[in-house]
Design an enzyme around this catalytic site. Sequence first.
Site, PDB file in Angstrom:
ATOM      1  NE  ARG A 159      13.842  -0.051  -0.083  1.00  0.00           N
ATOM      2  CZ  ARG A 159      13.732   0.499   1.101  1.00  0.00           C
ATOM      3  NH1 ARG A 159      13.195   1.666   1.213  1.00  0.00           N
ATOM      4  NH2 ARG A 159      14.178  -0.129   2.149  1.00  0.00           N
TER       5      ARG A 159
ATOM      6  NE  ARG B  64       6.662  -9.259   4.157  1.00  0.00           N
ATOM      7  CZ  ARG B  64       7.530  -8.621   3.391  1.00  0.00           C
ATOM      8  NH1 ARG B  64       7.160  -8.183   2.217  1.00  0.00           N
ATOM      9  NH2 ARG B  64       8.734  -8.406   3.803  1.00  0.00           N
TER      10      ARG B  64
ATOM     11  CE  LYS C  71       4.648   5.311   1.042  1.00  0.00           C
ATOM     12  NZ  LYS C  71       5.999   4.717   1.006  1.00  0.00           N
TER      13      LYS C  71
ATOM     14  N   PRO D  45       0.797  -1.218   0.000  1.00  0.00           N
ATOM     15  CG  PRO D  45      -0.868  -1.573   1.581  1.00  0.00           C
ATOM     16  CD  PRO D  45       0.463  -2.085   1.112  1.00  0.00           C
ATOM     17  CD  GLU D  46       4.116   2.728  -3.689  1.00  0.00           C
ATOM     18  OE1 GLU D  46       4.208   3.844  -4.222  1.00  0.00           O
ATOM     19  OE2 GLU D  46       4.713   1.730  -4.116  1.00  0.00           O
TER      20      GLU D  46
END
Length: 281
Positions: A267, A114, A61, A2-3
């Site tokens: 990243r 997670r 976020k 989720p951004e």
Amino acid sequence: MPELPEVETMRRGLSPVVGRRITRIEKVRCRHKPITMRPSLAAIRRRITGRTIQAVERAGKRIVLCLDGGDRLLIHPRMAGLVLLHDPPDTEHLRLRIHLSGREARKLLYWDRRGLGTIELLDAKALAALNASGTLGPDALQTTTKSLRRRLAGSRRAIKVALLDQRAIAGIGNLYASEILHVARIHPECRCRQLTAAQWRRLHAAIIEVLQQAIDLEGSTLSDGTYRNALNQAGRYQNHHRVYQRTGQVCTTCGDARIVRNVQSQRSTFFCPRCQKPPSG
DNA sequence: CCCCAGTCCTGCGGGC
DNA sequence: TGCCCGCAGGACTGGG
């Protein structure tokens, strides 16, 4: 992951809970390690049971439940968390049920595959302290070309890395950073300091355009299928990705070069070497 | 100021 | 078939 667009979609889907009273907070039995809650679950329960949800907002976020009396419950889904009204993807990773007054949508669920998500309760004072600390920058959708430049232009950092810095601008994550830079035709390794006025304008326009289109399409649901809206439906923006996870595929903009993946700050970054010219010098 | 590596956590896919 | 390993990355921390 989720951004901003995914969290905004969740937020919009949660509008039915506005005006409801929290009747019970139930920790779901789960074989996984419990998620981080600050203060403890017991303390949160004591403080917010019986309170009314006056608004559901978003800060970068995070989902923000605004409660009467001024407290704010900040839900941060991180990598794999969802805030839902019905039907989690599975029951195995359901972490929390917040029971609400009223006839419909009587449960607000927190699901997290997670367990990296966090839930924090802040009173007015703690909220003011958080705002003053600069931990969370201005929301990406609220930026202007000018504010973007003011916050980033002095930096020696690569623009891709800077876009991920939530203290500078809040809401952009790894997926949308690559997408935005492709729309803006800026190479991800360009140093902030070296960007021209025209590039800053294009960057700002791209931030708004990409995030807004992603919101309109209810976010990106990747192949792992994790992200869903508040009604457990997939987003559709993944069908419009220009570069993200498209390594080796032909760029749909130039129809010529193939998308390249590299790594910045540990990243993945994706870009088109033709549309996004490398920094000079 | 900025960078980097490590940490949290689980599921998944590749390699053998 | 099963096991191990690396990878995914948002945010934070500690060391340089």
